[in-house]
Enzyme design. Structure first.
Site, PDB file in Angstrom:
ATOM      1  N   LYS A 192       0.889  -1.172   0.000  1.00  0.00           N
ATOM      2  CA  LYS A 192       0.000   0.000   0.000  1.00  0.00           C
ATOM      3  C   LYS A 192       0.922   1.216   0.000  1.00  0.00           C
ATOM      4  O   LYS A 192       0.970   2.017   0.939  1.00  0.00           O
ATOM      5  CB  LYS A 192      -0.914  -0.059   1.239  1.00  0.00           C
ATOM      6  N   ASP A 248      -2.816 -12.387   5.335  1.00  0.00           N
ATOM      7  CA  ASP A 248      -3.895 -13.052   6.075  1.00  0.00           C
ATOM      8  C   ASP A 248      -5.212 -12.853   5.330  1.00  0.00           C
ATOM      9  O   ASP A 248      -5.962 -13.793   5.087  1.00  0.00           O
ATOM     10  CB  ASP A 248      -3.976 -12.452   7.495  1.00  0.00           C
TER      11      ASP A 248
HETATM   12  C1  IPM Z   1      -4.269 -17.587   9.838  1.00  0.00           C
HETATM   13  C2  IPM Z   1      -5.150 -17.251  11.016  1.00  0.00           C
HETATM   14  C3  IPM Z   1      -4.290 -16.686  12.155  1.00  0.00           C
HETATM   15  C4  IPM Z   1      -3.646 -15.407  11.644  1.00  0.00           C
HETATM   16  C5  IPM Z   1      -5.050 -16.459  13.493  1.00  0.00           C
HETATM   17  C6  IPM Z   1      -5.668 -17.733  13.996  1.00  0.00           C
HETATM   18  C7  IPM Z   1      -4.165 -15.839  14.526  1.00  0.00           C
HETATM   19  O1  IPM Z   1      -6.166 -16.374  10.638  1.00  0.00           O
HETATM   20  O2  IPM Z   1      -3.335 -18.385  10.005  1.00  0.00           O
HETATM   21  O3  IPM Z   1      -4.524 -17.072   8.756  1.00  0.00           O
HETATM   22  O4  IPM Z   1      -4.271 -14.336  11.701  1.00  0.00           O
HETATM   23  O5  IPM Z   1      -2.507 -15.483  11.197  1.00  0.00           O
HETATM   24 MG    MG Z   2      -6.258 -16.035   8.563  1.00  0.00          MG
END
Ligand code: IPM
Ligand code: MG
Length: 360
Positions: A192, A248
């Site tokens: 970004k 994520d």
């Molecule tokens: C992922 C999950 C994790 C993250 C959580 C469970 C902390 O969403 O592995 O994508 O945010 O990394």
């Molecule tokens: Mg995740």
């Protein structure tokens, strides 16, 4: 002897990890790979038993293991806890303390699932990309972090810090270029840059690192545009390199290109033993009902064979069995549709995969 730390965790974690372990045991015996499995508690299950999401015994077990097979953590029961004491903290501490900075999330559409996705067949056909998510930096770990009084005395203020160093960006970028070299030789770095200082450094360092890899075609994309292009034209992507939070979010989005989030495995690699887990969460609403799709966990077990045990033929055998079981029409509820497909449960999928591997 190869030791695999098995951390089932919460929700559907135990049932999917059971199937992945079943598959690993079978493949280990078939290919003559001596494996031992040692189970540890993590997440909400560990909070309930000993008050902390990553007990010292689990940490020692993981630290000493050759690889870690992880289920899922979290659930409504622990939702009121502050972020630093929640089940997820167990997973985050493992990633950070083991130095697992490179998170590989391959998004491949198995052809029999072309109609399982809510997206059109002509958009998702032949999708084969990999999200490479930086896993130990960014907003997840940056300091300062927390909630305190607002400076104007009115209410509170919450702070998360998005920070990256040159070294952190360079090492993940190198992995990205190396992975692209084994694939279609195209790397899209997502940032970004029009708003964030961390993205300006990110883009600069990725561009500099690219000079070491003249065969790889590099392009840069803003994260908001990337979230749109993933749906508009997903076949344009080969390796998508991005920071922790963007990765994520984009990987959950990209999961739908593969039909269901229940299909997406991951490998977290770096300094310590590799950690392998499905990208989905603990799905407490369907836990214990034999409804969860164990294929993401089983495909994570294949990645474990590939990246930690360097046993490509064992990994390929698992992946081929997944293809055959899907071709034969077996589906868990997340990928099932009315028609000729056969609706099956979590445990049956594991059995079918084992049977299919045995037949070759
Ligand atoms: C992922 C999950 C994790 C993250 C959580 C469970 C902390 O969403 O592995 O994508 O945010 O990394
Ligand atoms: Mg995740």
């Amino acid at each position: 002897m190869t030791t695999i730390a098995v951390l089932p965790g919460d929700g559907v974690g135990p049932e999917i990890v059971l199937e992945a372990t079943k598959v690993l045991q079978h493949v280990g015996a078939l290919f003559g790979i001596p494996l031992t499995f040692e189970e540890g508690i993590v997440g909400g299950a560990a909070i309930d038993r000993c008050g902390t999401p990553l007990p010292p015994e689990t940490w020692s077990l993981c630290h000493a293991a050759d690889a870690i097979l992880f289920g899922a953590v979290g659930g409504p029961k622990w939702d009121s806890l502050p972020v630093d004491r929640r089940p997820e903290r167990g997973l985050l501490t493992l990633r950070k303390e083991l130095g697992l900075y490179a998170n590989l999330r391959p998004v491949r559409l198995f052809p029999p699932l072309v109609d399982a996705s809510p997206l059109k067949r002509e958009i998702i056909e032949e999708v084969d990309l990999l999200v490479l998510r930086e896993l130990t930096g960014g907003l997840y770990f940056g300091e300062p972090k927390g909630i305190g009084p607002a400076p104007d005395g009115k209410g509170e203020r919450a702070i998360d810090t998005l920070s990256y160093t040159t070294q952190e960006i360079e090492r993940i970028a190198r992995i990205g270029f190396q992975i692209a070299a084994q694939r279609r030789k195209r790397l899209t770095s997502v940032d970004k840059v029009n708003v964030l200082a961390s993205s300006q450094l990110w883009r600069r360092v990725v561009t500099e690192t690219a000079t070491e890899f003249p065969d790889i075609e590099l392009d840069h994309m803003l994260v908001d545009n990337c979230s749109m292009q993933l749906i508009r034209n997903p076949r344009r992507f080969d390796v998508v390199l991005t920071e922790n939070t963007f990765g994520d979010i984009l990987s959950d989005e990209a999961a739908m290109l593969a039909g269901s989030i229940g299909m997406l495995p991951s490998a977290s690699l770096g300094d310590g033993p590799g950690l392998y887990e499905p990208i989905h969460g603990s799905a407490p609403d369907i836990a214990g009902q034999d409804k969860a799709n164990p294929l993401a966990a089983i495909l994570s077990a294949a990645m474990l064979m590939r990246y930690s045990l360097h046993h490509e033929s064992a990994a390929a055998a698992i992946e081929a069995a997944v293809s055959r079981v899907l071709e034969a029409g077996y589906r868990t509820p997340d990928i099932w549709q009315p028609g000729p497909a056969v609706l099956v449960g979590t445990a049956q999928v594991g059995d079918l995969i084992v049977e299919s591997i045995a037949k070759g």
